[in-house]
Design an enzyme around this catalytic site. Structure first.
Site, PDB file in Angstrom:
ATOM      1  N   HIS A  22       0.943  -0.946   0.224  1.00  0.00           N
ATOM      2  CA  HIS A  22      -0.135  -0.040   0.085  1.00  0.00           C
ATOM      3  C   HIS A  22       0.987   0.978   0.243  1.00  0.00           C
ATOM      4  O   HIS A  22       1.160   2.033   1.134  1.00  0.00           O
ATOM      5  CB  HIS A  22      -1.599  -0.003   1.439  1.00  0.00           C
ATOM      6  CG  HIS A  22      -1.557   1.257   1.277  1.00  0.00           C
ATOM      7  ND1 HIS A  22      -3.079   0.895   0.614  1.00  0.00           N
ATOM      8  CD2 HIS A  22      -1.725   2.831   1.150  1.00  0.00           C
ATOM      9  CE1 HIS A  22      -3.714   2.294   0.712  1.00  0.00           C
ATOM     10  NE2 HIS A  22      -2.736   2.908   1.395  1.00  0.00           N
TER      11      HIS A  22
ATOM     12  N   HIS B 242       1.889   5.384  -2.599  1.00  0.00           N
ATOM     13  CA  HIS B 242       1.284   5.703  -3.964  1.00  0.00           C
ATOM     14  C   HIS B 242       2.339   6.632  -4.057  1.00  0.00           C
ATOM     15  O   HIS B 242       3.434   6.941  -4.061  1.00  0.00           O
ATOM     16  CB  HIS B 242      -0.203   6.733  -3.376  1.00  0.00           C
ATOM     17  CG  HIS B 242      -1.145   6.592  -2.109  1.00  0.00           C
ATOM     18  ND1 HIS B 242      -1.954   5.877  -2.495  1.00  0.00           N
ATOM     19  CD2 HIS B 242      -0.329   6.556  -0.756  1.00  0.00           C
ATOM     20  CE1 HIS B 242      -2.674   6.040  -1.571  1.00  0.00           C
ATOM     21  NE2 HIS B 242      -2.110   6.110  -0.745  1.00  0.00           N
TER      22      HIS B 242
ATOM     23  N   TYR C 165      -6.835  17.521  -2.030  1.00  0.00           N
ATOM     24  CA  TYR C 165      -5.041  18.200  -1.741  1.00  0.00           C
ATOM     25  C   TYR C 165      -4.327  18.072  -2.836  1.00  0.00           C
ATOM     26  O   TYR C 165      -4.147  17.419  -3.800  1.00  0.00           O
ATOM     27  CB  TYR C 165      -4.623  16.975  -0.299  1.00  0.00           C
ATOM     28  CG  TYR C 165      -4.352  15.545  -0.778  1.00  0.00           C
ATOM     29  CD1 TYR C 165      -3.455  15.158  -1.275  1.00  0.00           C
ATOM     30  CD2 TYR C 165      -5.281  14.518  -0.975  1.00  0.00           C
ATOM     31  CE1 TYR C 165      -2.646  14.363  -2.007  1.00  0.00           C
ATOM     32  CE2 TYR C 165      -4.994  13.417  -1.175  1.00  0.00           C
ATOM     33  CZ  TYR C 165      -4.115  13.486  -1.771  1.00  0.00           C
ATOM     34  OH  TYR C 165      -3.538  11.868  -2.361  1.00  0.00           O
TER      35      TYR C 165
ATOM     36  N   SER D 156      -6.173  10.065  -4.707  1.00  0.00           N
ATOM     37  CA  SER D 156      -7.449   9.907  -4.770  1.00  0.00           C
ATOM     38  C   SER D 156      -7.247  11.391  -5.505  1.00  0.00           C
ATOM     39  O   SER D 156      -7.720  12.138  -6.791  1.00  0.00           O
ATOM     40  CB  SER D 156      -8.659  10.690  -3.759  1.00  0.00           C
ATOM     41  OG  SER D 156      -7.864  11.563  -2.615  1.00  0.00           O
TER      42      SER D 156
ATOM     43  N   ARG E 164     -10.515   0.616  -7.118  1.00  0.00           N
ATOM     44  CA  ARG E 164     -10.428   1.114  -5.684  1.00  0.00           C
ATOM     45  C   ARG E 164     -11.372   2.211  -5.203  1.00  0.00           C
ATOM     46  O   ARG E 164     -11.825   2.816  -6.556  1.00  0.00           O
ATOM     47  CB  ARG E 164      -9.193   1.580  -4.942  1.00  0.00           C
ATOM     48  CG  ARG E 164      -9.620   2.579  -3.583  1.00  0.00           C
ATOM     49  CD  ARG E 164      -7.966   3.138  -3.227  1.00  0.00           C
ATOM     50  NE  ARG E 164      -7.629   3.570  -1.953  1.00  0.00           N
ATOM     51  CZ  ARG E 164      -7.094   4.188  -1.137  1.00  0.00           C
ATOM     52  NH1 ARG E 164      -6.952   5.492  -2.001  1.00  0.00           N
ATOM     53  NH2 ARG E 164      -6.922   4.356   0.149  1.00  0.00           N
TER      54      ARG E 164
ATOM     55  N   ARG F  92     -14.097  13.532   3.193  1.00  0.00           N
ATOM     56  CA  ARG F  92     -12.661  14.588   2.948  1.00  0.00           C
ATOM     57  C   ARG F  92     -12.123  14.235   1.193  1.00  0.00           C
ATOM     58  O   ARG F  92     -11.262  14.929   1.390  1.00  0.00           O
ATOM     59  CB  ARG F  92     -12.069  14.199   4.390  1.00  0.00           C
ATOM     60  CG  ARG F  92     -11.222  13.181   4.064  1.00  0.00           C
ATOM     61  CD  ARG F  92     -10.015  13.327   5.897  1.00  0.00           C
ATOM     62  NE  ARG F  92     -10.212  12.032   5.992  1.00  0.00           N
ATOM     63  CZ  ARG F  92      -8.567  11.590   5.646  1.00  0.00           C
ATOM     64  NH1 ARG F  92      -8.228  12.009   4.904  1.00  0.00           N
ATOM     65  NH2 ARG F  92      -8.441  10.590   6.168  1.00  0.00           N
TER      66      ARG F  92
ATOM     67  N   ASP G 130       2.144   3.042   3.023  1.00  0.00           N
ATOM     68  CA  ASP G 130       1.425   3.635   3.002  1.00  0.00           C
ATOM     69  C   ASP G 130       1.903   5.279   2.745  1.00  0.00           C
ATOM     70  O   ASP G 130       1.296   7.044   2.279  1.00  0.00           O
ATOM     71  CB  ASP G 130      -0.260   4.482   4.096  1.00  0.00           C
ATOM     72  CG  ASP G 130      -1.197   5.632   3.810  1.00  0.00           C
ATOM     73  OD1 ASP G 130      -1.456   5.742   2.593  1.00  0.00           O
ATOM     74  OD2 ASP G 130      -1.176   6.654   4.602  1.00  0.00           O
TER      75      ASP G 130
ATOM     76  N   ASN H 181      -1.763  13.831   3.429  1.00  0.00           N
ATOM     77  CA  ASN H 181      -2.524  14.269   4.344  1.00  0.00           C
ATOM     78  C   ASN H 181      -1.768  14.162   5.477  1.00  0.00           C
ATOM     79  O   ASN H 181      -2.828  14.727   6.476  1.00  0.00           O
ATOM     80  CB  ASN H 181      -3.917  13.798   4.635  1.00  0.00           C
ATOM     81  CG  ASN H 181      -4.594  14.449   3.134  1.00  0.00           C
ATOM     82  OD1 ASN H 181      -4.770  15.344   2.480  1.00  0.00           O
ATOM     83  ND2 ASN H 181      -5.743  13.078   2.433  1.00  0.00           N
TER      84      ASN H 181
HETATM   85  O1  LIG Z   1      -3.543   6.299   1.468  1.00  0.00           O
HETATM   86  C1  LIG Z   1      -4.004   6.398   1.764  1.00  0.00           C
HETATM   87  O2  LIG Z   1      -4.407   5.393   1.703  1.00  0.00           O
HETATM   88  C2  LIG Z   1      -5.473   7.237   3.009  1.00  0.00           C
HETATM   89  C3  LIG Z   1      -5.659   8.773   2.589  1.00  0.00           C
HETATM   90  C4  LIG Z   1      -5.305   8.904   0.878  1.00  0.00           C
HETATM   91  C5  LIG Z   1      -6.523   8.417  -0.051  1.00  0.00           C
HETATM   92  O3  LIG Z   1      -6.396   7.431   0.158  1.00  0.00           O
HETATM   93  C6  LIG Z   1      -6.110   8.554  -0.760  1.00  0.00           C
HETATM   94  O4  LIG Z   1      -5.750  10.264  -1.397  1.00  0.00           O
HETATM   95  O5  LIG Z   1      -6.752   8.360  -2.600  1.00  0.00           O
HETATM   96  C7  LIG Z   1      -6.093   9.126   3.562  1.00  0.00           C
HETATM   97  O6  LIG Z   1      -6.993   8.740   4.965  1.00  0.00           O
HETATM   98  O7  LIG Z   1      -6.383  10.208   3.546  1.00  0.00           O
END
Ligand SMILES: O=C(O)/C=C(\CC(=O)C(=O)O)C(=O)O
Length: 291
Positions: free
Chosen positions: A27, A29, A45, A73, A120, A126, A244, A249
């Site tokens: 997990h 990004h 963000y 996201s 996903r 948020r 992660d 954030n």
């Molecule tokens: O990265 C994660 O797992 C959690 C995130 C960000 C997220 O999921 C995203 O931006 O897609 C969060 O709680 O802000």
């Protein structure tokens, strides 16, 4: 929204724990780089660039072998940055996409060829403007063979989501265990409800991840370790783990990735559990052809 944020540690420590050969950070990004992969106009963000070179350097520093890159996201449903990172990994990364549910079969096949193995569904208000369950179910019914669905939600909507999850026709992976309140302990209401979900079908997996997000006591996150270790021990074939990174954030409480990695032996105390969590389970979901 104007200022770009930095949510990752500038020089994470070296973990004391050594991941087993083939360990997967399942997990993480990538963000941008923005000049090649602009963020979505709907992004909630706006991060600084955190591209594949940084991710793979962290992988090597922490002692992992592979990554599963989850579309964040801030890139919306344009998976180009994640696909680019996978393409640069020499086969050492696979991914989870975020798609417009109207996506066609050809585009799904292209995502598969690019290394994606799941989609996903994000239910955090948020982070996303809407999460249409009916459209999610429709696209989940025509995914490429072997794919799964990753779901991100908070504990307070678990019961509301149960009928939706019951109807998903492919395996499920739940991000961060559906964000339980770990201060309730291993048998608190949130983790009991989560166990009921896991017991409802055998193909639901979870990520015992993000002590930094879930444990307000902070590093070394003792409440997280106490609450989560029994879950990993009870469901050893159904968990996968990830850093992660780059911790979207989390700019006000940036975790040290070395310390996060040192959480692994606290929640998976035997070599056998560590191998399942870090190698066998993620390999089944993301490199099924090797199993
Ligand atoms: O990265 C994660 O797992 C959690 C995130 C960000 C997220 O999921 C995203 O931006 O897609 C969060 O709680 O802000």
């Amino acid at each position: 929204m104007s200022d770009r944020i930095t949510s990752w540690h500038p020089s994470p420590g070296k973990p004391r724990f050594t991941p087993p050969p083939g360990a997967v950070d399942a997990h993480c990004h990538v963000f941008g780089p923005q000049d090649r992969f602009p963020f979505s106009p709907k992004a909630k963000y706006l991060p600084e660039d955190a591209g594949p070179e940084m991710l793979f350097a962290l992988r090597d520093h922490l002692g992992f072998s592979r990554n599963v890159i989850v579309q964040a996201s801030c890139h919306g449903t344009d998976n180009a940055a994640t696909l680019d990172a996978i393409a640069r990994s020499d086969g050492m990364a696979r991914g989870v996409a975020v798609v417009d549910p109207a996506i066609g079969a050809e585009e799904l096949a292209a995502l598969h060829a690019g290394g994606m193995r799941g989609i996903r569904f994000n239910f955090l208000k948020r982070l996303v403007d809407n999460a249409p369950k009916d459209r999610f179910l429709e696209v989940a019914s025509r995914l490429p063979a072997g794919w799964h669905v990753v779901i991100y939600f908070e504990a307070d909507i678990l019961e509301e989501l149960r009928p939706f999850m019951d109807a998903i026709p492919v395996p499920i992976v739940v991000d961060h265990m559906g964000r339980p309140d770990v201060t309730q302990g291993p048998d608190g209401p949130d983790l009991l409800a989560f166990r009921r979900l896991l017991d409802s079908r055998p193909d639901i997996h979870f990520k015992p991840t993000c002590p930094d997000r879930l444990d307000p006591s902070g590093d070394p996150w003792d409440a997280f370790a106490a609450a989560v270790r029994p879950l990993v021990e009870e469901y050893p074939d159904r968990c996968i783990w990830g850093t992660d990174w780059p911790h979207p954030n989390m700019q006000d409480a940036v975790p040290d990735d070395g310390h996060l990695t040192d959480m692994i032996p606290r929640i998976a105390p035997t070599e056998q559990l560590q191998r399942k969590l870090l190698v066998d389970n993620p390999r089944r979901l993301y490199w099924a052809e090797e199993v």
